[in-house]
Design a protein around this motif. Structure first.
Motif, short mmCIF file in Angstrom:
data_model
loop_
_atom_site.label_atom_id
_atom_site.label_comp_id
_atom_site.label_asym_id
_atom_site.label_seq_id
_atom_site.Cartn_x
_atom_site.Cartn_y
_atom_site.Cartn_z
N LEU A 258 0.83 -1.21 0.00
CA LEU A 258 0.00 0.00 0.00
C LEU A 258 0.86 1.26 0.00
N LYS A 259 1.93 1.24 0.77
CA LYS A 259 2.81 2.41 0.80
C LYS A 259 3.46 2.65 -0.56
N LEU A 260 3.93 1.56 -1.19
CA LEU A 260 4.51 1.69 -2.53
C LEU A 260 3.49 2.24 -3.52
N ALA A 261 2.28 1.67 -3.47
CA ALA A 261 1.24 2.10 -4.39
C ALA A 261 0.87 3.56 -4.15
N ARG A 262 0.84 3.99 -2.90
CA ARG A 262 0.50 5.39 -2.59
C ARG A 262 1.60 6.33 -3.08
N ASP A 263 2.87 5.92 -2.89
CA ASP A 263 3.99 6.74 -3.39
C ASP A 263 3.90 6.92 -4.90
N TYR A 264 3.42 5.87 -5.58
CA TYR A 264 3.34 5.92 -7.05
C TYR A 264 2.03 6.52 -7.53
N GLY A 265 0.91 6.13 -6.88
CA GLY A 265 -0.41 6.47 -7.41
C GLY A 265 -1.10 7.64 -6.73
N GLY A 266 -0.50 8.17 -5.64
CA GLY A 266 -1.09 9.35 -5.00
C GLY A 266 -2.04 8.98 -3.88
N ASP A 267 -2.70 10.03 -3.33
CA ASP A 267 -3.46 9.83 -2.10
C ASP A 267 -4.83 9.17 -2.31
N THR A 268 -5.14 8.75 -3.53
CA THR A 268 -6.34 7.91 -3.71
C THR A 268 -6.11 6.53 -3.10
N THR A 311 -21.08 3.01 -8.07
CA THR A 311 -21.00 3.36 -9.49
C THR A 311 -19.70 2.81 -10.07
N ALA A 312 -19.61 2.84 -11.41
CA ALA A 312 -18.38 2.38 -12.08
C ALA A 312 -17.19 3.25 -11.70
N GLU A 313 -17.44 4.56 -11.55
CA GLU A 313 -16.37 5.47 -11.18
C GLU A 313 -15.85 5.15 -9.78
N GLU A 314 -16.77 4.87 -8.85
CA GLU A 314 -16.35 4.52 -7.50
C GLU A 314 -15.58 3.20 -7.49
N THR A 315 -16.02 2.27 -8.32
CA THR A 315 -15.32 0.99 -8.42
C THR A 315 -13.88 1.20 -8.88
N ALA A 316 -13.70 2.02 -9.92
CA ALA A 316 -12.36 2.30 -10.44
C ALA A 316 -11.50 2.96 -9.36
N ALA A 317 -12.08 3.85 -8.59
CA ALA A 317 -11.33 4.53 -7.53
C ALA A 317 -10.89 3.55 -6.46
N LEU A 318 -11.79 2.61 -6.10
CA LEU A 318 -11.43 1.63 -5.08
C LEU A 318 -10.30 0.71 -5.53
N TRP A 319 -10.25 0.41 -6.84
CA TRP A 319 -9.22 -0.49 -7.37
C TRP A 319 -7.90 0.23 -7.63
N SER A 320 -7.83 1.53 -7.41
CA SER A 320 -6.65 2.32 -7.79
C SER A 320 -5.37 1.80 -7.14
N ALA A 321 -5.46 1.35 -5.89
CA ALA A 321 -4.27 0.85 -5.21
C ALA A 321 -3.72 -0.40 -5.90
N ARG A 322 -4.61 -1.32 -6.25
CA ARG A 322 -4.16 -2.55 -6.91
C ARG A 322 -3.56 -2.26 -8.27
N LYS A 323 -4.15 -1.32 -8.99
CA LYS A 323 -3.65 -0.98 -10.33
C LYS A 323 -2.27 -0.34 -10.27
N ALA A 324 -2.01 0.42 -9.21
CA ALA A 324 -0.73 1.13 -9.09
C ALA A 324 0.41 0.24 -8.62
N LEU A 325 0.08 -0.98 -8.19
CA LEU A 325 1.06 -1.79 -7.50
C LEU A 325 2.20 -2.28 -8.39
#
Length: 456
Positions: A258-268, A311-325
């Motif tokens: 999570l820390k790595l993903a946050r450093d890369y993907g931001g505070d989402t 919503t689809a937008e909320e779903t994408a936001a929730l998956w942001s950490a996994r995508k940034a990993l």
């Protein structure tokens, strides 16, 4: 190895024009896979028919030349690296979807069909093929079968072994054969279909597969739960899998990830001790109660936050950490060691705690995430220099020993290949390995199919 002139002449007769390549540039392109290991083949051939594959194996058997089947090279274990030279067989041109049969819930495909392309072709019929590895846009069905590659949906719908009815293949003898059925039930002799799946091209080359399809659910809901620490998240996984509603995805991400993903993907990306990404599917009228049941199980000691996307937008936001990993890991270590191990779901808390201890003991950065609903974690060691690389290999041996002590297994979906074969005696007793070698000898008496892989 230099191929004999007689063999080259035979191969050119069966693979005319650009169906065969012996130039250095082409050979280099098929010398490696996603393990970053590298060994040069002597030739590369591109069959388009089952009969060509039979002719190839017969010719190579006559000259005792290795034959290495290859999909798109996305595997991470070195399973398609031609360590002894020989001929690489790329199935990329055998990429036809032969038929889709919704009435019988099956599809017949050639091995070079991309997983993502098959899923798109099935959508208008209202079906999908459950295996969905993260490389699905680029990986082939043949490669999925060779390694039993699965992905998040395995937790509910099963791996390729549970979703393949039959296949056509060529053994190391050069003999073609069919196994399995076109029916959902069958009890006629040995189950060679399930035997070939996961055999990494060491027993036969798959030239056609009959796949079992599943109707696509009409609704999907995503839940994100964050926890105080990895132990709390692992205990939540065990609770979720012990209640009647099975999620269609249950992904675990530890605090380092999570820390790595946050450093890369931001505070989402949330800051937390661990996170679960959960998906529940079904019909609209039953989905709310299913989401409620899974959410209740996810709640418990250590839960910090639980959110359900509407919503689809909320779903994408929730998956942001996994995508940034994945991109985040590449910025840390180009020499990432990516292993996937599996333990019984109830032992998951012990596994994640043990990995934390080993990371500290060996002073190695370890990122853990993966398909927690199956107890399948991807353990990523991220060495940044030569000293860390040496410590990582010592640490990895202890990770495998920990997994075996927890009644687990060395791989859930990546396979064994080159990387893990030395650890096979840790996982299997000598009599089991002896039987496996006997099976190998029956299918491939000269040992020409993908030599040096899987069996120690």
């Amino acid at each position: 190895m230099t191929l004999p002139d007689a063999l080259l002449d035979t191969l050119r007769a069966h693979f005319p024009g650009d169906a065969m390549a012996t130039g250095m540039a082409e050979r280099l392109a098929y010398a490696y896979d996603n393990s970053r290991r590298n060994a040069l083949p002597d030739a590369v051939v591109f069959p388009t028919t089952h009969e060509q594959t039979e002719a190839l194996v017969q010719a190579c058997r006559a000259h005792r030349v290795p034959v290495i089947g290859r999909g798109r090279g996305t595997n991470t274990t070195g399973a398609t690296v031609p360590v002894d030279g020989g001929v690489v067989v790329s199935f990329e041109r055998m990429n036809r979807i032969v038929r889709i049969d919704p009435d019988n819930r099956l599809a017949v495909v050639e091995p070079g069909v991309l997983n993502g392309d098959l899923q798109q072709a099935l959508k208008p019929h209202g079906f999908f093929w459950p295996p969905d590895p993260s490389s699905s846009p680029w990986c082939s069905i043949g490669g999925n079968l060779a390694c039993n590659s699965a992905g998040p949906r395995t937790v509910k719908y099963g791996s390729p072994r549970e979703n393949t009815l039959g296949m056509r293949a060529v053994a190391g003898t050069g003999e073609g054969f069919r196994c399995g059925t076109y029916t959902s039930k069958g009890a006629t002799g040995y189950d060679l279909t399930r035997l070939l799946i996961g055999s990494e091209g060491t027993l036969a080359l798959i030239t056609e597969a009959t796949l079992k399809l599943t109707p696509k659910p009409s609704a999907l809901r995503t839940i994100r739960a964050t926890y105080r620490d990895v132990s709390a998240a692992a205990r939540a996984v065990a609770r979720i899998m012990a209640q009647p509603v099975t999620p269609c995805a249950l992904e675990f991400i530890d605090d380092v990830a999570l820390k790595l993903a946050r450093d890369y993907g931001g505070d989402t990306v949330p800051l937390a001790g661990a996170m679960l990404m959960i998906e529940v599917d079904g019909e609209p009228e039953t989905l709310p109660s299913a989401v409620d049941a899974v959410s209740r199980a996810a709640r418990g000691e250590g839960l910090e936050d639980l959110r359900v996307a509407e919503t689809a937008e909320e779903t994408a936001a929730l998956w942001s950490a996994r995508k940034a990993l994945s991109p985040a890991q590449r910025t840390i270590s180009p020499n990432k060691i990516n292993e996937d191990v599996v333990v019984p779901v109830s032992r998951l808390p012990e596994l994640v705690d043990g990995i934390k201890r080993l990371a500290k003991k060996h002073d190695v950065l370890i990122v853990s995430f993966g398909h927690a609903g199956n107890g399948n974690l991807h353990v990523n060691l991220l060495p940044r220099d030569e000293a860390e690389r040496e410590r990582s290999h010592a640490c990895l041996a202890e990770v495998f020993a920990l997994v075996i002590s927890l009644e687990g297994t060395l791989s859930g979906e990546h396979g064994i290949g080159l990387v893990k074969k030395e650890f096979m005696p840790l996982a299997l007793q000598p009599s089991t390995l002896h039987l496996m070698r006997s099976v190998k000898d029956a299918f491939d008496p000269e040992g020409i199919l993908n030599p040096g892989k899987l069996l120690p």
